[in-house]
Write a protein that holds these residues in place. Structure first.
Motif, PDB file in Angstrom:
ATOM      1  N   GLY A  32       0.822  -1.208   0.000  1.00 13.99           N
ATOM      2  CA  GLY A  32       0.000   0.000   0.000  1.00 13.99           C
ATOM      3  C   GLY A  32       0.853   1.253   0.000  1.00 13.99           C
ATOM      4  O   GLY A  32       0.550   2.232  -0.703  1.00 13.99           O
ATOM      5  N   MET A  53      -2.651  -6.239  -3.540  1.00 13.86           N
ATOM      6  CA  MET A  53      -2.948  -5.359  -2.402  1.00 13.86           C
ATOM      7  C   MET A  53      -4.316  -5.652  -1.814  1.00 13.86           C
ATOM      8  O   MET A  53      -5.230  -6.081  -2.515  1.00 13.86           O
ATOM      9  CB  MET A  53      -2.920  -3.889  -2.838  1.00 13.86           C
ATOM     10  CG  MET A  53      -1.582  -3.252  -2.894  1.00 13.86           C
ATOM     11  SD  MET A  53      -1.767  -1.467  -3.144  1.00 13.86           S
ATOM     12  CE  MET A  53      -2.604  -1.433  -4.716  1.00 13.86           C
ATOM     13  N   SER A 108      -5.671  -1.007   1.397  1.00 13.42           N
ATOM     14  CA  SER A 108      -4.502  -0.333   0.817  1.00 13.42           C
ATOM     15  C   SER A 108      -4.840   0.290  -0.530  1.00 13.42           C
ATOM     16  O   SER A 108      -4.423   1.415  -0.834  1.00 13.42           O
ATOM     17  CB  SER A 108      -3.354  -1.338   0.654  1.00 13.42           C
ATOM     18  OG  SER A 108      -2.937  -1.850   1.895  1.00 13.42           O
TER      19      SER A 108
END
Length: 415
Positions: free
Chosen positions: A18, A126, A130
């Motif tokens: 992130g 991700m 994030s």
């Protein structure tokens, strides 16, 4: 995995990825305005930073991307093989002495495939949390860059010139306008994931905001003399609407539409020349397009000499004034340099990409519209402007894939 590493929805925490994604989105408007060529080292750095985030489980989830990556790997191998007959092949002895490495396009393609591919694969894993933060950072950055682009277009690049004077590197007004126009290219690609994020937010007036953002980018392109981003916004917008309204049937029709130019581009140009259609166009189009017609006609004639294998990677640079650096058309450059083999591999790659977009459309028309519009926009710009192998342009392709993944997960987080 500890309880602290798991989100409420069962997602693995991805703070590092992130953070890398947020860094990428913060740098995007800065480089887009000040140094577009910097997208190549930026995506390389992001790939390096993202590698620690790749795990066996995340690679397993990225399995659908293996097919397109394999096609690109074969393309790179074919480009390396073509060095054996390319008139632009670098001198091996000079490379061994550390010279001409920057001109070794095929080697750079291999490195880009590794690093850009790592960035796409890792950031594609991700978590939604994030991705949501990275998505909103992207949206703010794109909005600011679009606003600055319009203002500087109205001021004849006055802001950019003032910035260059401030760092002790003044620039001519006409060149400054060209530099500002380059900011419109990443904007024409990122508008679609940004539209997806705004659409998912669900607040009143979001459609007006999407239209204003797209209009600002098109206006910025017009004011700075960048025709390709304007065309990309228009055709990408039609694609976006088509997928939103018609869904999968419209998305499926994009596959032959996209593949056909890569297969038949030289034949179409030769027909245009021999039928007199190009002569008719020469009278109507502005000088920049008149120049493109001349380049395409010459390129089509040269393709006939080595239609299957091509002239070799970077051969477009060896024809002097007839082809200044590249052909200003991706399909024609692929045919010229890598022949029918290279053109077929790229056609198969985009067919595969759009096949995956059909799957996205089945799950969500909003996601499918975003991905389809971004693909069409990239192909429109590539068909009119840049060389196929330009590092920063390929980096923008990787950035667009990452941005679409971020927007898709951001949209899912709102559901």
């Amino acid at each position: 995995m500890t309880q602290d590493e798991v989100l409420g929805e069962g997602e693995r925490r991805t703070r590092w990825l992130g953070g890398v994604a947020v860094f990428l989105m913060v740098m995007t408007p800065l480089l887009g305005y000040l140094a577009p060529l910097g997208f190549a080292p930026l995506l390389t750095l992001v790939g390096l930073l993202a590698i620690p985030g790749l795990t066996s489980s995340s690679l397993a989830r990225s399995r659908p991307a293996i097919g397109p990556m394999a096609l690109l790997a074969v393309l790179v191998v074919w480009a390396l093989i073509s060095l054996s007959w390319s008139p632009a092949a670098p001198d091996v002895e000079r490379i061994k002495r550390g010279k001409d490495i920057g001109n070794f396009t095929a080697l750079k393609l291999l490195l880009q495939l590794v690093f850009y591919g790592a960035a796409v694969a890792a950031l594609g894993t991700m978590s939604r949390r994030s991705a949501r933060l990275a998505g909103w950072v992207m949206l703010v950055g794109v909005g600011l860059l679009a606003l600055i682009g319009v203002l500087d277009g109205l001021l004849k690049a006055g802001i950019y010139q003032a910035a260059r004077v401030a760092i002790g590197d003044p620039i001519r007004p006409d060149l400054a306008m060209v530099k500002v126009s380059l900011a419109m290219y990443p904007l024409a690609l990122l508008i679609w994931p940004c539209a997806r994020i705004l659409d998912a937010a669900g607040f009143r007036g979001r459609n007006v905001l999407i239209a204003l953002l797209a209009g600002a980018i098109a206006l910025g392109g017009h004011l700075t003399g960048a025709d390709a981003p304007v065309a990309a916004i228009l055709l990408g917008g039609l694609t976006w609407l088509g997928v939103r309204v018609l869904g999968k049937p419209f998305t499926r029709t994009l596959i032959p539409i996209v593949v056909t130019p890569f297969v038949f581009a030289p034949m179409v140009v030769l027909w245009g020349v021999r039928s007199g259609f190009f002569s008719w166009l020469h009278v109507l189009v502005p000088p920049s397009w008149d120049h493109r017609l001349n380049i395409w006609a010459f390129t089509a004639d040269q393709i006939l000499h080595h239609a299957l294998r091509g002239w070799g990677i970077d051969a477009a640079r060896t024809f002097g004034d007839a082809i200044p650096l590249h052909t200003h058309n991706a399909a024609m450059q692929l045919w010229l340099e890598l022949g029918a083999v290279g053109a077929a591999l790229v056609a198969a790659f985009f067919a595969w990409v759009l096949y995956r977009v059909v799957g996205w459309t089945e799950e969500s028309r909003r996601d499918g519209a975003m991905a389809a519009a971004a693909t069409v926009s990239y192909l429109v710009i590539g068909g009119l402007s840049f060389g196929v192998w330009q590092e920063w342009w390929l980096a923008l392709g990787a950035l667009t894939v990452i941005a679409c993944g971020v927007a898709q997960k951001t949209g899912a987080a709102f559901r």
